[in-house]
Design a protein around this motif. Structure first.
Motif, PDB file in Angstrom:
ATOM      1  N   LEU A 159       7.627   7.769   6.055  1.00 24.59           N
ATOM      2  CA  LEU A 159       6.250   7.333   6.262  1.00 24.59           C
ATOM      3  C   LEU A 159       6.136   5.853   6.631  1.00 24.59           C
ATOM      4  O   LEU A 159       5.091   5.414   7.129  1.00 24.59           O
ATOM      5  N   ILE A 160       7.200   5.110   6.386  1.00 25.07           N
ATOM      6  CA  ILE A 160       7.094   3.656   6.465  1.00 25.07           C
ATOM      7  C   ILE A 160       6.700   3.166   7.856  1.00 25.07           C
ATOM      8  O   ILE A 160       5.757   2.379   8.016  1.00 25.07           O
ATOM      9  N   ALA A 161       7.405   3.591   8.890  1.00 24.48           N
ATOM     10  CA  ALA A 161       7.159   3.063  10.232  1.00 24.48           C
ATOM     11  C   ALA A 161       5.710   3.313  10.671  1.00 24.48           C
ATOM     12  O   ALA A 161       5.053   2.422  11.231  1.00 24.48           O
ATOM     13  N   GLU A 162       5.221   4.508  10.413  1.00 32.19           N
ATOM     14  CA  GLU A 162       3.846   4.835  10.802  1.00 32.19           C
ATOM     15  C   GLU A 162       2.842   4.000  10.018  1.00 32.19           C
ATOM     16  O   GLU A 162       1.829   3.522  10.560  1.00 32.19           O
ATOM     17  N   ALA A 163       3.112   3.807   8.730  1.00 33.21           N
ATOM     18  CA  ALA A 163       2.217   2.992   7.900  1.00 33.21           C
ATOM     19  C   ALA A 163       2.248   1.528   8.329  1.00 33.21           C
ATOM     20  O   ALA A 163       1.218   0.845   8.317  1.00 33.21           O
ATOM     21  N   GLN A 164       3.434   1.034   8.718  1.00 36.10           N
ATOM     22  CA  GLN A 164       3.529  -0.347   9.190  1.00 36.10           C
ATOM     23  C   GLN A 164       2.693  -0.545  10.459  1.00 36.10           C
ATOM     24  O   GLN A 164       2.038  -1.575  10.639  1.00 36.10           O
ATOM     25  N   ALA A 213       2.124 -11.351   3.027  1.00 37.47           N
ATOM     26  CA  ALA A 213       2.903 -10.194   3.479  1.00 37.47           C
ATOM     27  C   ALA A 213       2.180  -8.924   3.057  1.00 37.47           C
ATOM     28  O   ALA A 213       1.489  -8.893   2.038  1.00 37.47           O
ATOM     29  N   ALA A 214       2.345  -7.884   3.848  1.00 37.47           N
ATOM     30  CA  ALA A 214       1.736  -6.595   3.531  1.00 37.47           C
ATOM     31  C   ALA A 214       2.581  -5.494   4.151  1.00 37.47           C
ATOM     32  O   ALA A 214       3.303  -5.720   5.129  1.00 37.47           O
ATOM     33  N   GLY A 215       2.483  -4.312   3.571  1.00 38.64           N
ATOM     34  CA  GLY A 215       3.235  -3.199   4.123  1.00 38.64           C
ATOM     35  C   GLY A 215       3.284  -2.024   3.176  1.00 38.64           C
ATOM     36  O   GLY A 215       2.587  -1.999   2.156  1.00 38.64           O
ATOM     37  N   CYS A 216       4.126  -1.076   3.506  1.00 37.06           N
ATOM     38  CA  CYS A 216       4.152   0.201   2.807  1.00 37.06           C
ATOM     39  C   CYS A 216       5.227   0.223   1.723  1.00 37.06           C
ATOM     40  O   CYS A 216       6.350  -0.237   1.924  1.00 37.06           O
ATOM     41  N   MET A 217       4.876   0.798   0.582  1.00 35.86           N
ATOM     42  CA  MET A 217       5.772   0.913  -0.563  1.00 35.86           C
ATOM     43  C   MET A 217       5.467   2.199  -1.324  1.00 35.86           C
ATOM     44  O   MET A 217       4.481   2.875  -1.033  1.00 35.86           O
ATOM     45  N   HIS A 218       6.315   2.528  -2.303  1.00 35.69           N
ATOM     46  CA  HIS A 218       6.104   3.726  -3.125  1.00 35.69           C
ATOM     47  C   HIS A 218       5.736   4.923  -2.250  1.00 35.69           C
ATOM     48  O   HIS A 218       4.844   5.713  -2.584  1.00 35.69           O
ATOM     49  N   SER A 219       6.420   5.043  -1.149  1.00 32.54           N
ATOM     50  CA  SER A 219       6.197   6.137  -0.203  1.00 32.54           C
ATOM     51  C   SER A 219       7.550   6.506   0.386  1.00 32.54           C
ATOM     52  O   SER A 219       8.475   5.690   0.396  1.00 32.54           O
ATOM     53  N   GLY A 220       7.660   7.736   0.889  1.00 35.58           N
ATOM     54  CA  GLY A 220       8.917   8.175   1.454  1.00 35.58           C
ATOM     55  C   GLY A 220       9.309   7.379   2.681  1.00 35.58           C
ATOM     56  O   GLY A 220       8.460   6.860   3.420  1.00 35.58           O
ATOM     57  N   ALA A 221      10.620   7.278   2.928  1.00 36.36           N
ATOM     58  CA  ALA A 221      11.114   6.505   4.066  1.00 36.36           C
ATOM     59  C   ALA A 221      10.549   7.007   5.381  1.00 36.36           C
ATOM     60  O   ALA A 221      10.361   6.229   6.328  1.00 36.36           O
ATOM     61  N   LEU A 255       0.838  -1.195   0.000  1.00 35.25           N
ATOM     62  CA  LEU A 255       0.000   0.000   0.000  1.00 35.25           C
ATOM     63  C   LEU A 255       0.877   1.251   0.000  1.00 35.25           C
ATOM     64  O   LEU A 255       2.068   1.191   0.311  1.00 35.25           O
ATOM     65  N   SER A 256       0.296   2.375  -0.369  1.00 37.50           N
ATOM     66  CA  SER A 256       1.056   3.628  -0.452  1.00 37.50           C
ATOM     67  C   SER A 256       0.365   4.729   0.332  1.00 37.50           C
ATOM     68  O   SER A 256      -0.869   4.794   0.394  1.00 37.50           O
ATOM     69  N   ALA A 257       1.183   5.608   0.923  1.00 34.96           N
ATOM     70  CA  ALA A 257       0.664   6.648   1.810  1.00 34.96           C
ATOM     71  C   ALA A 257       1.258   8.008   1.459  1.00 34.96           C
ATOM     72  O   ALA A 257       2.242   8.115   0.726  1.00 34.96           O
ATOM     73  N   ARG A 258       0.653   9.032   1.998  1.00 34.60           N
ATOM     74  CA  ARG A 258       1.166  10.405   1.913  1.00 34.60           C
ATOM     75  C   ARG A 258       0.725  11.137   3.170  1.00 34.60           C
ATOM     76  O   ARG A 258       0.043  10.573   4.017  1.00 34.60           O
ATOM     77  N   ARG A 259       1.119  12.391   3.279  1.00 32.68           N
ATOM     78  CA  ARG A 259       0.645  13.211   4.396  1.00 32.68           C
ATOM     79  C   ARG A 259      -0.307  14.280   3.880  1.00 32.68           C
ATOM     80  O   ARG A 259      -0.116  14.822   2.786  1.00 32.68           O
ATOM     81  N   ASP A 260      -1.330  14.585   4.680  1.00 31.92           N
ATOM     82  CA  ASP A 260      -2.233  15.666   4.301  1.00 31.92           C
ATOM     83  C   ASP A 260      -1.642  17.003   4.734  1.00 31.92           C
ATOM     84  O   ASP A 260      -0.508  17.074   5.236  1.00 31.92           O
ATOM     85  N   ARG A 261      -2.382  18.057   4.558  1.00 37.15           N
ATOM     86  CA  ARG A 261      -1.861  19.399   4.847  1.00 37.15           C
ATOM     87  C   ARG A 261      -1.550  19.612   6.315  1.00 37.15           C
ATOM     88  O   ARG A 261      -0.786  20.500   6.671  1.00 37.15           O
ATOM     89  N   LYS A 262      -2.149  18.794   7.160  1.00 37.11           N
ATOM     90  CA  LYS A 262      -1.890  18.893   8.591  1.00 37.11           C
ATOM     91  C   LYS A 262      -0.794  17.931   9.046  1.00 37.11           C
ATOM     92  O   LYS A 262      -0.531  17.818  10.242  1.00 37.11           O
ATOM     93  N   GLY A 263      -0.177  17.248   8.090  1.00 40.29           N
ATOM     94  CA  GLY A 263       0.907  16.341   8.429  1.00 40.29           C
ATOM     95  C   GLY A 263       0.469  14.960   8.833  1.00 40.29           C
ATOM     96  O   GLY A 263       1.298  14.137   9.239  1.00 40.29           O
ATOM     97  N   ARG A 264      -0.827  14.666   8.724  1.00 38.72           N
ATOM     98  CA  ARG A 264      -1.314  13.343   9.093  1.00 38.72           C
ATOM     99  C   ARG A 264      -1.106  12.355   7.953  1.00 38.72           C
ATOM    100  O   ARG A 264      -1.274  12.709   6.790  1.00 38.72           O
ATOM    101  N   MET A 265      -0.752  11.133   8.281  1.00 33.48           N
ATOM    102  CA  MET A 265      -0.569  10.102   7.273  1.00 33.48           C
ATOM    103  C   MET A 265      -1.916   9.582   6.801  1.00 33.48           C
ATOM    104  O   MET A 265      -2.779   9.223   7.602  1.00 33.48           O
ATOM    105  N   ILE A 266      -2.091   9.553   5.462  1.00 33.45           N
ATOM    106  CA  ILE A 266      -3.332   9.090   4.867  1.00 33.45           C
ATOM    107  C   ILE A 266      -3.007   8.254   3.631  1.00 33.45           C
ATOM    108  O   ILE A 266      -1.846   8.092   3.257  1.00 33.45           O
TER     109      ILE A 266
END
Length: 315
Positions: A233-238, A223-231, A188-199
């Motif tokens: 973001l990974i720990a929070e997404a995991q 297996a599952a986890g975070c990809m195509h996202s900045g380093a 899965l892939s994540a980003r941060r919104d304007r308030k800095g929250r991971m979404i």
């Protein structure tokens, strides 16, 4: 079967090294990306170079190599004028990976994965989906099933769902992958919104990442986890993924940024810095580490070094 041995290692808590990017590595080595289909068309005429890239990853420790099929669905190839070559392009991509595995000195235990994304046409001059060309759900489902079945028929031993961020498209891609009966990993892939929250990485709407992680089935995904996202973001997404998933966690970040059709290799994280991230994720419970767009062989070397340091720390 190599995958059964790999799965046992994951069940035993061992670390597995995934490969790095294929599409951006083709570009880095001089291959033009297609204005409509990005790296999908690049397989044609570049089978040998693709095998070389896969072999380079194997040489530095990759135990899973991923065929160049991320952008090779009919949804992408038709817009580029290659709709009649969907089967050929995907088959040749898998065959290039299989050839690399079979000819690499240390390739016997390597697993060949097929990549299945829910990428749809991008608006010209942007990195965002073209909302004027949204396929119907039936078109999406047909395209995903088509690619998944080609991957299986071509010899892929594993399907990795890559860059899942749109809940409905991800659901359809998951169903297509499950229909093959092949082992399945979910990225899965994540980003941060304007308030800095991971979404979720979805660009035109702010969705919680749980809208994607909640799709993970109770069984059938190894297996599952975070990809195509900045380093960063990974720990929070995991941590978010772990709320609904108890299998092996995987992490493979990207670097730089996308401007269709090219990847911009700007401010790409240094391998030494990436090694520190890999080591942190391993200590936090991640068991599959690799890299995707913008990152290359040197970053997979860093993953192997982090694994060795992690194993030594537990001896």
């Amino acid at each position: 079967m190599p995958y059964s041995k790999l799965k046992k290692r994951l069940d035993d808590g061992e670390v597995v090294i995934l490969d790095g990017a294929t599409g951006t590595e083709l570009q880095r080595r001089g291959i033009d990306m297609d204005p409509a289909a990005w790296c999908g068309v690049a397989t044609l005429g570049n089978d040998r170079l693709l095998s070389d890239i896969h072999r380079d990853y194997i040489a530095v420790g990759a135990e899973v190599i991923t065929a160049n099929t991320f952008a090779s669905s009919r949804l992408m190839l038709s817009g580029a004028g290659y709709g009649d070559q969907v089967a050929e392009i995907n088959r040749r991509a898998v065959e290039a990976a299989l050839h690399a595995r079979d000819t690499a000195p240390d390739g016997r235990a390597v697993v060949v994965a097929g990549s299945l994304s829910h990428m749809i046409p991008i608006a010209e001059g942007t990195a965002k989906s073209d909302l004027r060309k949204l396929p119907s759900d039936s078109q999406l489902s047909d395209a995903f099933h088509e690619v998944a079945q080609i991957l299986k028929a071509s010899g892929a031993e594993l399907i990795i769902l890559e860059m899942m961020y749109h809940p409905q498209r991800a659901k359809l891609a998951l169903e297509a992958a499950q229909a093959t009966g092949l082992p399945l990993w979910f990225g899965l892939s994540a980003r941060r919104d304007r308030k800095g929250r991971m979404i979720s990485f979805l660009q035109h709407e702010d969705l919680p990442l749980s809208a994607v992680t909640d799709l993970l089935p109770a069984a059938g995904v190894d297996a599952a986890g975070c990809m195509h996202s900045g380093a960063d973001l990974i720990a929070e997404a995991q941590a978010e993924t772990r709320k609904t998933f108890d299998g092996a966690l995987m992490a493979y970040p990207d670097g730089g940024y996308f401007e269709m059709p090219d990847w911009r290799f700007i401010d790409v994280i240094e391998p030494q810095r990436m090694e520190a991230f890999f080591l942190d994720w391993l200590h936090q419970g991640t068991r599959i580490i690799g890299a995707c767009c913008g990152l290359s062989v040197e970053h997979i070397q860093a993953a192997a070094r982090a694994r060795d340091r992690f194993v030594q720390s537990r001896a």
